[in-house]
Design a protein around this motif. Structure first.
Motif, PDB file in Angstrom:
ATOM      1  N   TRP A  15       5.722  -7.416  -2.190  1.00  0.00           N
ATOM      2  CA  TRP A  15       5.596  -6.048  -3.145  1.00  0.00           C
ATOM      3  C   TRP A  15       5.646  -6.254  -4.587  1.00  0.00           C
ATOM      4  O   TRP A  15       4.648  -5.680  -5.228  1.00  0.00           O
ATOM      5  CB  TRP A  15       6.938  -5.188  -2.307  1.00  0.00           C
ATOM      6  CG  TRP A  15       6.973  -3.404  -3.486  1.00  0.00           C
ATOM      7  CD1 TRP A  15       6.148  -2.582  -2.895  1.00  0.00           C
ATOM      8  CD2 TRP A  15       7.355  -3.156  -4.631  1.00  0.00           C
ATOM      9  NE1 TRP A  15       6.119  -1.764  -3.805  1.00  0.00           N
ATOM     10  CE2 TRP A  15       6.596  -2.387  -5.140  1.00  0.00           C
ATOM     11  CE3 TRP A  15       7.914  -4.244  -5.654  1.00  0.00           C
ATOM     12  CZ2 TRP A  15       6.972  -1.691  -6.170  1.00  0.00           C
ATOM     13  CZ3 TRP A  15       8.304  -3.875  -6.933  1.00  0.00           C
ATOM     14  CH2 TRP A  15       7.975  -2.322  -7.100  1.00  0.00           C
ATOM     15  N   GLN A  43       1.733   4.567  -2.179  1.00  0.00           N
ATOM     16  CA  GLN A  43       2.530   5.053  -0.994  1.00  0.00           C
ATOM     17  C   GLN A  43       3.088   3.205  -0.815  1.00  0.00           C
ATOM     18  O   GLN A  43       4.316   3.084  -1.216  1.00  0.00           O
ATOM     19  CB  GLN A  43       1.470   4.644   0.097  1.00  0.00           C
ATOM     20  CG  GLN A  43       1.002   5.680   1.057  1.00  0.00           C
ATOM     21  CD  GLN A  43       0.496   5.720   1.707  1.00  0.00           C
ATOM     22  OE1 GLN A  43      -0.266   4.201   2.673  1.00  0.00           O
ATOM     23  NE2 GLN A  43      -0.009   6.508   2.888  1.00  0.00           N
ATOM     24  N   ASP A  46       6.220   3.267  -3.151  1.00  0.00           N
ATOM     25  CA  ASP A  46       7.290   4.258  -3.189  1.00  0.00           C
ATOM     26  C   ASP A  46       8.463   3.465  -2.219  1.00  0.00           C
ATOM     27  O   ASP A  46       9.283   3.515  -1.538  1.00  0.00           O
ATOM     28  CB  ASP A  46       7.499   5.264  -1.925  1.00  0.00           C
ATOM     29  CG  ASP A  46       6.263   6.698  -3.023  1.00  0.00           C
ATOM     30  OD1 ASP A  46       6.602   6.420  -3.914  1.00  0.00           O
ATOM     31  OD2 ASP A  46       5.837   7.706  -2.789  1.00  0.00           O
ATOM     32  N   TYR A  47       7.461   1.994  -1.039  1.00  0.00           N
ATOM     33  CA  TYR A  47       7.975   1.739  -0.432  1.00  0.00           C
ATOM     34  C   TYR A  47       9.460   0.038  -0.447  1.00  0.00           C
ATOM     35  O   TYR A  47       9.192  -0.701   0.124  1.00  0.00           O
ATOM     36  CB  TYR A  47       6.993   0.681   0.730  1.00  0.00           C
ATOM     37  CG  TYR A  47       6.868   1.876   1.365  1.00  0.00           C
ATOM     38  CD1 TYR A  47       6.798   2.951   2.022  1.00  0.00           C
ATOM     39  CD2 TYR A  47       4.618   1.589   2.197  1.00  0.00           C
ATOM     40  CE1 TYR A  47       6.042   3.982   2.441  1.00  0.00           C
ATOM     41  CE2 TYR A  47       4.332   2.543   3.303  1.00  0.00           C
ATOM     42  CZ  TYR A  47       4.838   3.892   2.991  1.00  0.00           C
ATOM     43  OH  TYR A  47       4.211   4.397   3.824  1.00  0.00           O
ATOM     44  N   ASN A  50      11.759  -0.628   0.494  1.00  0.00           N
ATOM     45  CA  ASN A  50      11.789  -0.829   2.986  1.00  0.00           C
ATOM     46  C   ASN A  50      10.927  -1.690   3.508  1.00  0.00           C
ATOM     47  O   ASN A  50       9.914  -1.979   3.406  1.00  0.00           O
ATOM     48  CB  ASN A  50      10.998   0.890   2.987  1.00  0.00           C
ATOM     49  CG  ASN A  50      11.055   1.162   4.236  1.00  0.00           C
ATOM     50  OD1 ASN A  50      11.238  -0.070   5.278  1.00  0.00           O
ATOM     51  ND2 ASN A  50      11.203   2.224   5.121  1.00  0.00           N
ATOM     52  N   GLN A  52      10.436  -3.073   6.234  1.00  0.00           N
ATOM     53  CA  GLN A  52       9.231  -3.000   6.916  1.00  0.00           C
ATOM     54  C   GLN A  52       8.172  -2.045   6.820  1.00  0.00           C
ATOM     55  O   GLN A  52       7.126  -2.779   7.273  1.00  0.00           O
ATOM     56  CB  GLN A  52      10.666  -2.460   7.806  1.00  0.00           C
ATOM     57  CG  GLN A  52       9.166  -2.075   9.666  1.00  0.00           C
ATOM     58  CD  GLN A  52      10.524  -1.528  10.790  1.00  0.00           C
ATOM     59  OE1 GLN A  52      10.998  -1.144  10.027  1.00  0.00           O
ATOM     60  NE2 GLN A  52      10.278  -1.042  11.414  1.00  0.00           N
ATOM     61  N   HIS A  53       8.426  -0.684   6.446  1.00  0.00           N
ATOM     62  CA  HIS A  53       7.167  -0.210   5.683  1.00  0.00           C
ATOM     63  C   HIS A  53       6.299  -1.335   4.888  1.00  0.00           C
ATOM     64  O   HIS A  53       4.801  -1.128   4.619  1.00  0.00           O
ATOM     65  CB  HIS A  53       7.675   0.639   4.741  1.00  0.00           C
ATOM     66  CG  HIS A  53       8.529   2.055   5.754  1.00  0.00           C
ATOM     67  ND1 HIS A  53       9.528   2.079   5.347  1.00  0.00           N
ATOM     68  CD2 HIS A  53       7.935   2.931   6.522  1.00  0.00           C
ATOM     69  CE1 HIS A  53       9.504   3.073   6.656  1.00  0.00           C
ATOM     70  NE2 HIS A  53       8.395   3.401   7.051  1.00  0.00           N
ATOM     71  N   GLU A  55       6.063  -4.054   4.961  1.00  0.00           N
ATOM     72  CA  GLU A  55       5.065  -5.629   6.010  1.00  0.00           C
ATOM     73  C   GLU A  55       3.957  -4.506   6.916  1.00  0.00           C
ATOM     74  O   GLU A  55       2.850  -5.278   7.243  1.00  0.00           O
ATOM     75  CB  GLU A  55       5.749  -5.822   6.624  1.00  0.00           C
ATOM     76  CG  GLU A  55       6.857  -7.028   6.146  1.00  0.00           C
ATOM     77  CD  GLU A  55       6.090  -7.797   6.295  1.00  0.00           C
ATOM     78  OE1 GLU A  55       4.993  -8.841   6.268  1.00  0.00           O
ATOM     79  OE2 GLU A  55       6.886  -8.742   5.281  1.00  0.00           O
ATOM     80  N   GLU A  56       4.451  -3.513   7.019  1.00  0.00           N
ATOM     81  CA  GLU A  56       3.217  -2.194   7.616  1.00  0.00           C
ATOM     82  C   GLU A  56       2.336  -1.963   6.749  1.00  0.00           C
ATOM     83  O   GLU A  56       1.123  -1.789   7.302  1.00  0.00           O
ATOM     84  CB  GLU A  56       4.245  -0.686   8.473  1.00  0.00           C
ATOM     85  CG  GLU A  56       5.174  -1.209   9.372  1.00  0.00           C
ATOM     86  CD  GLU A  56       5.887  -0.038  10.137  1.00  0.00           C
ATOM     87  OE1 GLU A  56       5.412   0.852   9.395  1.00  0.00           O
ATOM     88  OE2 GLU A  56       6.353  -0.495  10.382  1.00  0.00           O
ATOM     89  N   TRP A  57       2.835  -1.576   5.634  1.00  0.00           N
ATOM     90  CA  TRP A  57       1.556  -1.034   4.643  1.00  0.00           C
ATOM     91  C   TRP A  57       0.420  -2.668   4.337  1.00  0.00           C
ATOM     92  O   TRP A  57      -0.424  -2.436   4.377  1.00  0.00           O
ATOM     93  CB  TRP A  57       1.347  -1.310   3.153  1.00  0.00           C
ATOM     94  CG  TRP A  57       0.997  -0.621   2.302  1.00  0.00           C
ATOM     95  CD1 TRP A  57       1.129   0.914   1.900  1.00  0.00           C
ATOM     96  CD2 TRP A  57       0.413  -1.364   1.559  1.00  0.00           C
ATOM     97  NE1 TRP A  57      -0.331   0.401   1.158  1.00  0.00           N
ATOM     98  CE2 TRP A  57      -0.370  -0.556   0.738  1.00  0.00           C
ATOM     99  CE3 TRP A  57      -0.204  -2.757   1.406  1.00  0.00           C
ATOM    100  CZ2 TRP A  57      -1.478  -0.994  -0.370  1.00  0.00           C
ATOM    101  CZ3 TRP A  57      -0.715  -3.033   0.626  1.00  0.00           C
ATOM    102  CH2 TRP A  57      -1.938  -2.637  -0.923  1.00  0.00           C
ATOM    103  N   GLN A  60      -1.677  -2.523   7.432  1.00  0.00           N
ATOM    104  CA  GLN A  60      -2.881  -1.885   7.809  1.00  0.00           C
ATOM    105  C   GLN A  60      -3.614  -2.224   6.134  1.00  0.00           C
ATOM    106  O   GLN A  60      -4.830  -1.333   6.205  1.00  0.00           O
ATOM    107  CB  GLN A  60      -2.086   0.003   7.474  1.00  0.00           C
ATOM    108  CG  GLN A  60      -1.025  -0.140   8.945  1.00  0.00           C
ATOM    109  CD  GLN A  60      -0.796   1.673   9.037  1.00  0.00           C
ATOM    110  OE1 GLN A  60      -0.787   1.891   7.781  1.00  0.00           O
ATOM    111  NE2 GLN A  60       0.409   1.266   9.868  1.00  0.00           N
TER     112      GLN A  60
END
Length: 151
Positions: A15, A43, A46-47, A50, A52-53, A55-57, A60
């Motif tokens: 991040w 987005q 904001d993560y 977090n 997990q979010h 890693e997902e970001w 994607q």
């Protein structure tokens, strides 16, 4: 793997890395449209807490140009983190003028040593020379004292 992966911490490092790149003006997303980039980066902002979010970001939205760079940066950060735990492996830095670094580098190559080994070698040599000089001075003083007693 030599260094343990700490998922939460590494997500935070990712991040921080991505936000720094974004603030430097680099497109961290795979999208070309500026407004879409801004929304996607918001987005990510904001993560922050977090993992997990994050890693997902990354899965994607990350720019393909940054995939390898991000992995390298995290691998280096992981290595520095674990090496910093032990006094012997913690890295220190010193500032050298270019001319000094160049001379030291040439000498290191000649001696087939790393820069750190070369510096240690040079310090050891200087300490040995100082010890030898003090012993010689003491011996000269003892000889002078002996010669004075004979008179």
């Amino acid at each position: 793997m030599k260094y343990q992966k700490l998922d939460n911490q590494e997500a935070n490092w990712k991040w921080v890395y991505l936000i720094k790149k974004h603030r430097d003006g680099i497109n961290i997303t795979k999208y070309q449209e500026r407004s879409l980039q801004d929304n996607i980066v918001l987005q990510l902002l904001d993560y922050q807490n977090n993992p997990q979010h994050i890693e997902e970001w990354i899965q994607q939205h990350l720019s393909p140009d940054l995939v390898i760079k991000l992995d390298q940066a995290i691998r280096a950060r992981r290595k520095r983190f674990f090496n910093a735990e032990k006094k012997l492996t913690k890295k220190k830095s010193i500032d050298l003028e270019y001319s000094v670094w160049s001379r030291l580098s040439k000498y290191s190559k000649k001696m087939k040593m790393t820069l750190s080994e070369t510096i240690s070698y040079m310090i050891d040599e200087r300490e040995s020379k100082a010890l030898y000089e003090s012993q010689m001075t003491a011996m000269k003083a003892d000889i002078k004292d002996l010669l004075k007693l004979k008179d």
